[in-house]
Structure formats: structure tokens, C-alpha cells
Design an enzyme around this catalytic site. Sequence first.
Site, PDB file in Angstrom:
ATOM      1  N   ASP A 167     -25.339 -50.319  -8.280  1.00  9.43           N
ATOM      2  CA  ASP A 167     -24.775 -50.486  -7.708  1.00  9.43           C
ATOM      3  C   ASP A 167     -24.694 -50.454  -6.312  1.00  9.43           C
ATOM      4  O   ASP A 167     -24.817 -49.070  -5.703  1.00  9.43           O
ATOM      5  CB  ASP A 167     -23.482 -49.298  -7.791  1.00  9.43           C
ATOM      6  CG  ASP A 167     -22.686 -49.419  -7.126  1.00  9.43           C
ATOM      7  OD1 ASP A 167     -22.344 -50.091  -6.698  1.00  9.43           O
ATOM      8  OD2 ASP A 167     -21.295 -48.186  -7.246  1.00  9.43           O
ATOM      9  N   ARG A 200     -14.828 -48.543 -12.219  1.00 10.80           N
ATOM     10  CA  ARG A 200     -13.300 -48.402 -13.208  1.00 10.80           C
ATOM     11  C   ARG A 200     -12.309 -49.379 -13.799  1.00 10.80           C
ATOM     12  O   ARG A 200     -11.839 -49.908 -14.316  1.00 10.80           O
ATOM     13  CB  ARG A 200     -12.053 -47.915 -12.697  1.00 10.80           C
ATOM     14  CG  ARG A 200     -11.704 -47.824 -11.354  1.00 10.80           C
ATOM     15  CD  ARG A 200     -11.152 -47.129 -10.232  1.00 10.80           C
ATOM     16  NE  ARG A 200     -12.382 -46.277  -9.569  1.00 10.80           N
ATOM     17  CZ  ARG A 200     -11.979 -45.478  -8.834  1.00 10.80           C
ATOM     18  NH1 ARG A 200     -11.092 -44.292  -9.043  1.00 10.80           N
ATOM     19  NH2 ARG A 200     -13.335 -44.121  -9.262  1.00 10.80           N
ATOM     20  N   LYS A 206     -23.405 -49.021  -0.091  1.00 11.70           N
ATOM     21  CA  LYS A 206     -23.485 -47.401  -0.026  1.00 11.70           C
ATOM     22  C   LYS A 206     -24.530 -46.942   1.199  1.00 11.70           C
ATOM     23  O   LYS A 206     -24.899 -48.111   1.860  1.00 11.70           O
ATOM     24  CB  LYS A 206     -23.978 -46.914  -0.780  1.00 11.70           C
ATOM     25  CG  LYS A 206     -23.095 -46.852  -2.357  1.00 11.70           C
ATOM     26  CD  LYS A 206     -23.815 -46.803  -3.667  1.00 11.70           C
ATOM     27  CE  LYS A 206     -22.811 -47.097  -4.885  1.00 11.70           C
ATOM     28  NZ  LYS A 206     -21.685 -46.037  -4.881  1.00 11.70           N
ATOM     29  N   LYS A 212     -20.858 -47.641 -19.401  1.00 12.49           N
ATOM     30  CA  LYS A 212     -20.439 -48.239 -18.191  1.00 12.49           C
ATOM     31  C   LYS A 212     -21.873 -48.286 -18.116  1.00 12.49           C
ATOM     32  O   LYS A 212     -22.603 -47.593 -17.492  1.00 12.49           O
ATOM     33  CB  LYS A 212     -19.949 -46.684 -16.662  1.00 12.49           C
ATOM     34  CG  LYS A 212     -20.072 -47.771 -15.118  1.00 12.49           C
ATOM     35  CD  LYS A 212     -19.881 -46.839 -14.089  1.00 12.49           C
ATOM     36  CE  LYS A 212     -20.434 -47.269 -12.914  1.00 12.49           C
ATOM     37  NZ  LYS A 212     -19.711 -46.458 -12.096  1.00 12.49           N
ATOM     38  N   GLU A 262     -16.359 -49.721  -8.068  1.00 14.25           N
ATOM     39  CA  GLU A 262     -16.049 -50.648  -9.606  1.00 14.25           C
ATOM     40  C   GLU A 262     -15.745 -50.528 -11.004  1.00 14.25           C
ATOM     41  O   GLU A 262     -15.538 -51.438 -11.650  1.00 14.25           O
ATOM     42  CB  GLU A 262     -17.281 -51.712  -8.661  1.00 14.25           C
ATOM     43  CG  GLU A 262     -18.596 -51.445  -9.451  1.00 14.25           C
ATOM     44  CD  GLU A 262     -19.079 -49.836  -8.746  1.00 14.25           C
ATOM     45  OE1 GLU A 262     -19.753 -49.345 -10.098  1.00 14.25           O
ATOM     46  OE2 GLU A 262     -18.930 -49.340  -7.949  1.00 14.25           O
ATOM     47  N   ASP A 280     -26.326 -45.712 -12.517  1.00 11.91           N
ATOM     48  CA  ASP A 280     -25.432 -46.132 -12.848  1.00 11.91           C
ATOM     49  C   ASP A 280     -24.890 -47.175 -14.347  1.00 11.91           C
ATOM     50  O   ASP A 280     -23.938 -47.251 -14.254  1.00 11.91           O
ATOM     51  CB  ASP A 280     -25.346 -47.115 -11.657  1.00 11.91           C
ATOM     52  CG  ASP A 280     -23.116 -46.991 -10.895  1.00 11.91           C
ATOM     53  OD1 ASP A 280     -22.592 -45.520 -11.331  1.00 11.91           O
ATOM     54  OD2 ASP A 280     -22.069 -47.431 -10.529  1.00 11.91           O
ATOM     55  N   ASP A 297     -16.555 -49.599  -3.946  1.00  8.41           N
ATOM     56  CA  ASP A 297     -17.420 -49.037  -4.258  1.00  8.41           C
ATOM     57  C   ASP A 297     -16.859 -48.460  -5.569  1.00  8.41           C
ATOM     58  O   ASP A 297     -17.503 -47.471  -6.386  1.00  8.41           O
ATOM     59  CB  ASP A 297     -18.425 -48.450  -3.269  1.00  8.41           C
ATOM     60  CG  ASP A 297     -19.405 -47.522  -4.140  1.00  8.41           C
ATOM     61  OD1 ASP A 297     -19.828 -48.082  -4.969  1.00  8.41           O
ATOM     62  OD2 ASP A 297     -20.052 -46.202  -3.309  1.00  8.41           O
TER      63      ASP A 297
END
Length: 503
Positions: free
Chosen positions: A275, A356, A282, A270, A354, A293, A352
Amino acid sequence: MEFSVKSGSPEKQRSACIVVGVFEPRRLSPIAEQLDKISDGYISALLRRGELEGKPGQTLLLHHVPNVLSERILLIGCGKERELDERQYKQVIQKTINTLNDTGSMEAVCFLTELHVKGRNNYWKVRQAVETAKETLYSFDQLKTNKSEPRRPLRKMVFNVPTRRELTSGERAIQHGLAIAAGIKAAKDLGNMPPNICNAAYLASQARQLADSYSKNVITRVIGEQQMKELGMHSYLAVGHGSQNESLMSVIEYKGNPSEDARPVVLVGKGLTFDSGGISIKPAEGMDEMKYDMCGAAAVYGVMRMVAELQLPINVIGVLAGCENMPGGRAYRPGDVLTTMSGQTVEVLNTDAEGRLVLCDVLTYVERFEPEAVIDVATLTGACVIALGHHITGLMSNHNPLAHELISASEQAGDRAWRLPLGDEFQEQLESNFADIANIGGRPGGAITAGCFLSRFTRKYNWAHLDIAGTAWRSGKAKGATGRPVALLSQFLLNRAGFNGEE
């Protein structure tokens, strides 16, 4: 820093410094006893005076010890002899490196590799010493104008093994340790780079440079948004819609086994280079750490570097799923329904969640490689941090033998993982009224439901998921990327290549 291995007695060493251990309470290690004998009890007399108790991390630097050829002897406390385990051994090595570096010892002969560590052989002790030394000396100062360096930094370290018979395994341990340490450093450097520099294009440039450096075995292809659209990767693309930076998927192929029947191990990382949470934004506090991230992609990059450096006789493919999740007029929204590359539809309940949505399309994409196994690595859920803290990586898998391999490799490497379950009862939490699946399943078992989501896209191969949300970086004063789980995955691939560390 240069490393080597040799087999010799301490009294014959001509070096700037000899490093030996002392146990509690004031008990000399066998090598320290030899030095004490040739110095006519000089060292034991110091211990009797209370100069060193032998507690973990205590140090005593001796100068011009009688009858000893080396300029200095560094005594380092190792705790109780029977309690010297892997964790304490690495802490002792770390303290040793810091002390030598701070006291101007530019070279040293280290006899700590001869200490008995429960359940570990000389290969493990030498390799861990190399990896720990490199870890201890790591600093990220590329963007600083004032860089502080020791006046006389440690430049050469020789590790001693008990007999000449163990020199070959010791040399192999150094080779492996240096390659893994370089992979960890590469992952940490990528993770620590700020998001205004390290975006998906930067990840792609690093992947291309890797192919240039190891052109004999490595090929890199970069897939842009237009090609993703043609492939039907609409879920992946949706996550990056709010960003001005293009989403790019970098595919690094390493071929070490020329056989046509040799199927690859595929690693998927990933790579959310920042993010913000998107529309489901967030909190401001700690948001700077969302540059981390992309540590899954950074780890995959580091592992691919290790594989190429050691020229392992296996085939490995690494995919860096580069993307940025930002709010904006084109950003995807809660309530959107996305069509994935697999054809399954996903209702977005939280932008959030995201990672996956990116990974599910990549996991479908890699089916074309007919993989022997697929392992994805992702800073996926805060729930995994709640479950396992910051010390252990979460592991989920649809294949028991693969899960057991990874757990075993994690124990060997000292980069621990713990298996969490996948079950139909958790899948029920992902049901949606408007699509085949929802992208979140509520707070209970959040790490597991994220794994369950991914499992729906991995039915055609053996798959494992590593959730590194708790282990990929540290916060606070020691803030920085850890490089995990490069060591775990490196050990897994070394085992697959036949290098399991047994002498």
C-alpha cells in the site's frame, strides 16, 4: 520440534534436562522441592548462597545433581507465586525455550505446566506452552543466504501434568497448540514475504496449495478482475488500477459439517500486498512496512489452515482480498465516485483509505453464502493504533452476542481485543455532497468511522470487524509479522466447534 505429555515424578525422569520453577524470594516450587529432597538439600543450599533469587527470567543450569537421574536441571525464576499470571507464564516459557536451545539441551522434561496460573487449567497451560515454544523458535530466513542455526537445537519437549487423568486433555492441548502455531507461522511467513514476491497471485497460489493439501474438506476458487467486473465490484477494482499486478480474490471453502442447514462462518481478510497510498501517497519513511497491509488476509489463511488441520466439525469460508495500491496513469484519484457491488456510491476523498473500498465489495459478495457470521480482519486505520496501541486489536460489531464471543475468545487465547462503539453520530461524519458516502470521515474517531463505513455493507448478516493495524506487525529491531489475530479467531472457531478448553 516434537512435543508430548506425560505424568510422572521428577526423580524418575531420565532426560537431558528437567525444568522446574523457583519463586521469589528463593522459594522452591513443589516439584523443585521434591528434587531438593532427593538430592539431600543440594538445590536449596545453592539458593541460600544467592545463586538464584527467583525473579522472572532468572535461570540457573545445574549439572549432575546428586541422586537425580537426569543430566541437568534448569531452575527458572517465576517471580512471586501469587502473581504468576498468563503473561508472566508465557514469558517464563519463552525464557526456558531460549535457554534450552542456547545450551545444547536437545530434549527436556518441563514441569512448569504444573505451576498454578491464576484462572487457568492444565489444557491452557500445555497449549500455551506449545504455542509459545513455537513462537520463540520462529525465524524468517527463507531469503537469507547464510542461515544460522544452533549446533544442538532443542528437538523434544515433554510437558508433565499432575495426574494421569489429565493426559487426555494434555494431548488435546498439544494437538490444538500445534495447529494454531502452524497457522500463526503461515500467517507470519506470508506477512514477512516481500511485496515483489507476495502479490495477489502469490496469495492465490497459497490458497490453491491449501486446497491441494487438504483436498478432502477444502476447495479454493480464485476470482480475477474480469469476473469481478461482471459482478459489479468496481470499488475493489478501482484500488488496484494503478498496479501492474492483477487484483485477485481467493475464496477458500472448508466444509466440516455435511448438514445442508449448517451455515458457514465467513472470514474476510484485507490483502493489500503493498500500500503506497496511491495518489494520496504515503511518506517515504516506514513505507517498506506497507508490505504488512495484507496481514488480514495472511491471518485468514492461517486460520483456514488450522481449521483444516484439526478437521473441525463446522463450515468456514475464508476470503483473501488480494490487491495492490499504487500510483500510476490508471490509478484512481481523490474526487472519483465509485459504484460498489451493493449499488451504493462512494466519493473518494483519500486514496490511502483504500482497504474499506476493497472490503465493502467483498462484504457484499459473501452475502451469497447466507453466513451465520462474517468477521473481517484488516490493518485498516492508524487511528486504531492511536486508540489501542500495539497490544490490543480493535473490535466493532453490529451484533452484541458475536462481539461478546470474540472478546471471550480473545481473553482465552491471550490475543486481546477491545470493543469500540458504532453509532449514528459517527455515521454523520461520512456524509458526502456528491455520493451516498465518503470514504473517510475526518481525524476524530477514525477507527470508528472506518468501521461505520463497513457496517453499511453488512446489514444482511451478523458481522464483526477486527482492526489489526496496531497488532499485525512489530517495527524496529524486532521487525516482523506477529501472526495476530490467528490465535483469537482459532479460539473463536474452537469454541464454536465445542472445544472450549474446559477439562
